[in-house]
Enzyme design. Structure first.
Site, short mmCIF file in Angstrom:
data_model
loop_
_atom_site.label_atom_id
_atom_site.label_comp_id
_atom_site.label_asym_id
_atom_site.label_seq_id
_atom_site.Cartn_x
_atom_site.Cartn_y
_atom_site.Cartn_z
N ARG A 1 -8.40 7.06 -27.91
CA ARG A 1 -7.33 6.30 -28.77
C ARG A 1 -8.03 5.03 -29.39
O ARG A 1 -8.69 5.28 -30.29
CB ARG A 1 -6.27 6.05 -27.93
N ARG B 1 -1.72 -3.14 -14.80
CA ARG B 1 -0.65 -3.25 -16.26
C ARG B 1 0.35 -2.31 -16.16
O ARG B 1 0.46 -1.10 -17.09
CB ARG B 1 -1.66 -3.00 -17.21
N LYS C 1 6.39 -3.65 -23.92
CA LYS C 1 6.43 -3.35 -25.24
C LYS C 1 7.67 -2.51 -25.61
O LYS C 1 8.29 -1.70 -24.64
CB LYS C 1 4.94 -2.66 -25.80
N HIS D 1 -8.05 2.43 -20.29
CA HIS D 1 -6.84 2.74 -20.30
C HIS D 1 -6.99 4.42 -19.93
O HIS D 1 -7.99 5.02 -20.50
CB HIS D 1 -5.88 2.86 -21.60
C1 PLP Z 1 -2.71 -0.07 -22.99
C2 PLP Z 1 -1.80 0.12 -21.93
N1 PLP Z 1 -1.58 -0.31 -20.67
C3 PLP Z 1 -0.54 -0.20 -19.89
C4 PLP Z 1 0.44 0.55 -20.23
C5 PLP Z 1 1.70 1.04 -19.26
O1 PLP Z 1 1.67 2.32 -18.85
P1 PLP Z 1 2.73 2.90 -18.01
O2 PLP Z 1 4.07 2.72 -18.68
O3 PLP Z 1 2.27 4.42 -17.61
O4 PLP Z 1 2.53 2.06 -16.65
C6 PLP Z 1 0.50 1.19 -21.41
C7 PLP Z 1 1.53 1.98 -21.99
O5 PLP Z 1 1.45 2.99 -22.43
C8 PLP Z 1 -0.45 0.86 -22.50
O6 PLP Z 1 -0.66 1.41 -23.67
#
Ligand code: PLP
Length: 371
Positions: free
Chosen positions: A135, A220, A37, A164
């Protein structure tokens, strides 16, 4: 690679992204959703998606439907999931392009089902569970009833369930174990009732590193695939490397007399004859008006002096007397054995490395190495 036409640019090594994704696959032995993203954390959505999927990521995770659609339109054929909110009017597109969405309350599911009915399609959704992030997410006690109601729903396949973590990057804190406890208790309950969706996921990068029990069927990771630390307390292990280097060219080198002001507000005044350089980078690029920043010139750390302007800033070059207009300066990354990391910049900005890379402006040309 020809950078002659650029005065400042980003170099993004796609082999680093591929290697980081492979390192995560080896560590977790599960499927990987590359989180790309916010323009791939500033690195470029499409190029990162291509590199991550080439390295074996079966999923791409984005925040918004626009990002998901852009990936599909540009030929990414992996599974794609929108992790944030999707407006109901976009559900027909989600179905047409086979994009998974997050669901976290009944009203939303009803609206999605209505949109799916209009196109006689089936939506693929993952139920998000609130376990402590505060959230988005359905409270665990409501999940069984929701899943029972949607079990035989013609318009929605709930084929995933996820949560999350709020503090997985602070390994000494109890909170993640509590969140995991809430999530796994719910999963047990759903399994007993034959209501558990087939795909379970929870781990961001920090949980990939610190909580193997959170890996489930899919992880993720975001920040780790870019080779950046989830936090100073959760550094990446050896084998990961940052993909991004930010470079600029010196556009001017001059000797200013003693007592000469530099930049807006004359906050910096030369105390003797000083060699002052200029680079064409400023807050319009995401390089902020923060004191104490340094850049690399000929492998030396030199100070940024005076206020950072919108498109330019000034350097104190007395330590590198041979520096010449036209030569390369590194703002983020390595040069001749010296390094300035996204963590270093984050420290100056009193923020996190995520915000540094997400703040890299669109106008910065992005050059892809090993594309
Ligand atoms: C729902 C969700 N999953 C995974 C991630 C990935 O997080 P990170 O960049 O800390 O690995 C994010 C990022 O904020 C997220 O919002």
């Amino acid at each position: 690679m020809d950078t002659q036409a650029y005065s400042t640019w980003l170099e993004i090594d796609l082999d680093a992204i591929r290697d980081n994704v492979r390192a995560i696959s080896r560590m977790t032995d599960t499927k990987v959703m590359a989180v790309i993203k916010a323009n791939g954390y500033g690195h470029g959505t499409l190029q990162v998606a291509r590199a991550a999927t080439e390295a074996g990521a079966e999923w791409c995770g984005v925040a918004r439907m626009e990002e998901a659609l852009a990936l599909r339109e540009n030929g990414i054929d992996s599974e794609i999931m929108v992790l944030g909110y999707t407006p109901p009017v976009l559900i027909p597109e989600a179905i047409a392009k086979d994009i998974h969405v997050a669901i976290y309350d009944r009203g939303m599911a009803k609206a999605y089902a209505e949109e799916a009915r209009k196109v006689a399609g089936r939506l693929r959704a993952h139920l998000k569970i609130e376990t402590g992030m505060g959230r988005l997410g359905m409270m665990p006690k409501k999940a069984a009833e929701f899943l029972a109601a949607y079990h035989n729903e013609a318009q929605i396949d709930v084929d995933g369930i996820f949560t999350h973590f709020a503090r997985a990057d602070e390994p000494q804190v109890e909170m993640t174990a509590q969140q995991l406890g809430r999530f796994t208790r719910l999963l047990d309950q759903l399994r007993q009732a034959h209501l558990c969706p087939p795909m379970v996921h929870s781990a961001n990068s920090a949980a990939v590193l610190n909580y193997p029990e959170a890996h489930f069927d899919l992880v993720r990771p975001g920040i780790a695939i870019y080779g950046l630390n989830p936090s100073p307390e959760s550094p990446l292990p050896a084998g990961f490397r940052p993909a991004l280097t930010w470079k600029a060219r010196l556009t001017s080198v001059r000797t200013l007399p003693p007592g000469h002001g530099v930049s807006y507000g004359s906050k910096y005044v030369t105390t003797r004859e000083e060699r002052i350089g200029v680079i064409p980078v400023g807050y319009g690029d995401g390089y902020r008006r923060a004191p104490g920043q340094q850049v690399l010139v000929r492998g030396h750390k030199v100070d940024v002096v005076g206020q950072v302007c919108m498109d330019q800033c000034m350097l104190q070059l007395d330590g590198v007397p041979d520096a010449m207009p036209g030569e390369e300066v590194v703002l983020l990354g390595s040069q001749d054995g010296a390094r300035i990391s996204a963590d270093d910049l984050a420290d100056k900005y009193h923020t996190i490395n995520y915000e540094v890379v997400c703040g890299l402006a669109d106008r910065l040309p992005r050059i892809y190495l090993n594309a």
